[in-house]
Write a protein that holds these residues in place. Structure first.
Motif, PDB file in Angstrom:
ATOM      1  N   SER A 320       0.808  -1.225   0.000  1.00  0.00           N
ATOM      2  CA  SER A 320       0.000   0.000   0.000  1.00  0.00           C
ATOM      3  C   SER A 320       0.837   1.269   0.000  1.00  0.00           C
ATOM      4  O   SER A 320       0.412   2.295   0.511  1.00  0.00           O
ATOM      5  CB  SER A 320      -0.924   0.006   1.230  1.00  0.00           C
ATOM      6  N   ILE A 322       2.604   4.719  -1.103  1.00  0.00           N
ATOM      7  CA  ILE A 322       2.124   5.865  -1.873  1.00  0.00           C
ATOM      8  C   ILE A 322       3.236   6.292  -2.827  1.00  0.00           C
ATOM      9  O   ILE A 322       4.381   6.442  -2.426  1.00  0.00           O
ATOM     10  CB  ILE A 322       1.753   7.035  -0.944  1.00  0.00           C
ATOM     11  N   ILE A 346      -5.209  12.662  -8.166  1.00  0.00           N
ATOM     12  CA  ILE A 346      -4.930  11.331  -7.651  1.00  0.00           C
ATOM     13  C   ILE A 346      -5.670  10.310  -8.508  1.00  0.00           C
ATOM     14  O   ILE A 346      -6.870  10.450  -8.753  1.00  0.00           O
ATOM     15  CB  ILE A 346      -5.370  11.207  -6.179  1.00  0.00           C
ATOM     16  N   VAL A 347      -4.955   9.300  -8.981  1.00  0.00           N
ATOM     17  CA  VAL A 347      -5.559   8.249  -9.801  1.00  0.00           C
ATOM     18  C   VAL A 347      -5.079   6.896  -9.300  1.00  0.00           C
ATOM     19  O   VAL A 347      -4.134   6.802  -8.506  1.00  0.00           O
ATOM     20  CB  VAL A 347      -5.207   8.396 -11.293  1.00  0.00           C
ATOM     21  N   GLU A 348      -5.727   5.847  -9.751  1.00  0.00           N
ATOM     22  CA  GLU A 348      -5.256   4.492  -9.520  1.00  0.00           C
ATOM     23  C   GLU A 348      -4.674   3.953 -10.819  1.00  0.00           C
ATOM     24  O   GLU A 348      -4.984   4.454 -11.907  1.00  0.00           O
ATOM     25  CB  GLU A 348      -6.400   3.596  -9.037  1.00  0.00           C
ATOM     26  N   ASP A 351      -6.965   3.286 -13.571  1.00  0.00           N
ATOM     27  CA  ASP A 351      -7.484   4.427 -14.332  1.00  0.00           C
ATOM     28  C   ASP A 351      -6.673   4.649 -15.604  1.00  0.00           C
ATOM     29  O   ASP A 351      -7.227   5.014 -16.651  1.00  0.00           O
ATOM     30  CB  ASP A 351      -7.477   5.695 -13.468  1.00  0.00           C
ATOM     31  N   SER A 393      -5.090  -1.284  -7.949  1.00  0.00           N
ATOM     32  CA  SER A 393      -5.588  -0.346  -6.935  1.00  0.00           C
ATOM     33  C   SER A 393      -4.518   0.592  -6.385  1.00  0.00           C
ATOM     34  O   SER A 393      -4.818   1.441  -5.535  1.00  0.00           O
ATOM     35  CB  SER A 393      -6.209  -1.131  -5.778  1.00  0.00           C
ATOM     36  N   THR A 394      -3.274   0.447  -6.841  1.00  0.00           N
ATOM     37  CA  THR A 394      -2.214   1.337  -6.351  1.00  0.00           C
ATOM     38  C   THR A 394      -2.553   2.789  -6.673  1.00  0.00           C
ATOM     39  O   THR A 394      -2.912   3.126  -7.801  1.00  0.00           O
ATOM     40  CB  THR A 394      -0.856   0.980  -6.979  1.00  0.00           C
ATOM     41  N   VAL A 395      -2.419   3.648  -5.674  1.00  0.00           N
ATOM     42  CA  VAL A 395      -2.754   5.061  -5.824  1.00  0.00           C
ATOM     43  C   VAL A 395      -1.519   5.850  -6.245  1.00  0.00           C
ATOM     44  O   VAL A 395      -0.439   5.706  -5.665  1.00  0.00           O
ATOM     45  CB  VAL A 395      -3.316   5.634  -4.501  1.00  0.00           C
ATOM     46  N   GLN A 397      -0.164   9.794  -7.002  1.00  0.00           N
ATOM     47  CA  GLN A 397      -0.382  11.241  -6.923  1.00  0.00           C
ATOM     48  C   GLN A 397       0.361  11.867  -8.095  1.00  0.00           C
ATOM     49  O   GLN A 397       1.589  11.808  -8.158  1.00  0.00           O
ATOM     50  CB  GLN A 397       0.157  11.797  -5.609  1.00  0.00           C
TER      51      GLN A 397
END
Length: 424
Positions: A320, A322, A346-348, A351, A393-395, A397
């Protein structure tokens, strides 16, 4: 978002923490010997009153594969016992990059000369001789034949020597892959950094798991001391895996001959697209496949061959963590409508995948933006998923600036230039 007084350590790059440290320490001997009489005017000494602040400047050129950027930083040190803080940045970029002038080094030198004129307007005249000017070239010049890269760097050195600024030893050089990482440090919080340039791509983060360190190739772990702390940093730059170099690899044009007559085709391009495309001083004839198929699935298959098995997958990225993503990650997200160009977002990872599918399956709609948008968005998706191994699902920035400062290794390299000259 970090505050102004923490920007001072926001982008301390590996350039400043690792490979450049040796260069700057060597420069320190020369600098202190030749300029010891002026040193106390550059920054406050411990004997000065603690309420006497000093302002000083640094000029860093980032010579990338697609453009040359100048950063003129203004630092203020309010207390000799504390680190200087970044007060302001003058930033300007020109295109194309120095590598485009491989056969005309004098013209490449002129681009540096023009950018130095902006520096003269930013730095007060009485500070010119005490303001260091440094150029670090990245993947664009690393991809050139050695003799052509040397000719360009020699031309830049001559331009620097003509200038009124202080020119340290080894002021013009090509960075190796480790140099281009970044470090974000704000109290105990750290984030990973993903940077996607034209010729290379970088990943950098402070590992939390020992398994990440033990399972990584030894050259990917940089160990260094900074401000009484020891860090182990996972960092690597993949030469040839930048966005523009990846286009060439996908097309099968990287290192190819017969450019005057060969046409390089791809399912990632619109069927009716055909034009001459120039990169690194070479011109390629590129085209879609008029009688074939185009679209996301075929494009992904083509790009998979460029990415699969080349990029090491750090153990930790499946967690998880960032990550901030800069440069072409940001630019293509803006062009494809994923984020707002002024605010970032912010996207995953999913996206990028979803938008890549839309762009590739509606190439006619997106062609006015860029005929390469499908290829670029698919490459980013494939690089993140198949290359680095990020989860859907990795976020991420996505940002261009933080506190109005361009996000790049240049700030850290400039800041640490002073730090390693034992200026406190």
């Amino acid at each position: 978002m970090v505050g102004t007084d923490t920007v001072k350590i926001f982008l301390l790059s590996v350039a400043s923490l690792w490979a450049l440290a040796g260069n700057f320490r060597a420069e320190a001997t020369y600098y202190n010997r030749e300029y010891s009489a002026n040193m106390e005017n550059l920054l406050p000494s411990v004997s000065r009153p603690t309420n006497l602040s000093r302002t000083f400047y640094g000029i860093m050129f980032d010579a990338g594969s697609t453009g040359t950027r100048i950063h003129v930083y203004t630092f203020i040190q309010k207390d000799p016992a504390e680190l200087p803080v970044l007060d302001n940045e003058m930033y300007h970029a020109v295109k194309p990059g120095l590598s485009a002038y491989a056969d005309k080094p004098d013209v490449g030198g002129d681009t540096i000369r023009q950018l130095l004129k902006l520096a003269k307007k930013t730095v007060p005249r009485h500070e010119w001789k005490r303001t260091p000017v440094v150029l670090k070239a990245t993947a664009g010049l690393r991809l050139l034949p050695e003799e052509k890269a040397k000719a360009l760097l020699d031309e830049v050195r001559e331009v620097f020597d003509e200038s009124p600024f202080f020119v340290p030893n080894n002021s013009v050089s090509i960075m190796n892959g480790t140099n281009e990482g970044h470090l974000y440090a704000h109290t105990r919080k750290t984030v990973g950094i993903l940077d996607l340039g034209g010729g290379s791509t970088q990943i950098t983060f402070l590992p939390k798991s020992k398994k990440t360190i033990y399972s990584a190739p030894p050259s990917y772990i940089a160990r260094f001391n900074m401000f009484n702390n020891t860090y182990q940093l996972y960092t690597h730059s993949y030469l040839g895996n930048g966005l523009i170099a990846a286009r060439l690899a996908t097309l099968g044009a990287l290192g190819a001959d017969g450019l005057e007559w060969r046409v390089f085709t791809s399912s990632c391009l619109p069927k009716k697209f055909r034009e001459d495309w120039t990169f690194g001083g070479l011109t390629y004839k590129v085209s879609g496949i008029p009688d074939g198929y185009a679209g996301y699935k075929l494009c992904y298959y083509e790009i998979m061959r460029v990415v699969k098995g080349i990029v090491h997958q750090p153990y930790e990225v499946k967690g998880s963590s960032i990550f901030y993503a800069f440069s072409y990650y940001y630019d293509r997200a803006v062009e494809s409508g994923l984020i707002d160009g002024n605010r970032g977002g912010i996207v995953e990872v999913r996206d990028f995948k979803k938008r890549a599918k839309e762009v590739c399956n509606k190439m006619t709609k997106y062609r006015p933006i860029s005929p390469f948008l499908c290829m670029d968005m698919t490459y980013i998706t494939c690089l993140l998923k198949e290359g680095f191994g990020f989860k859907d699902s990795t976020v991420l920035q996505l940002a261009k600036k933080v506190n109005n400062v361009e996000t790049s290794w240049a700030l850290g390299a400039t800041f640490d230039h002073f730090h390693n000259l034992n200026i406190h």
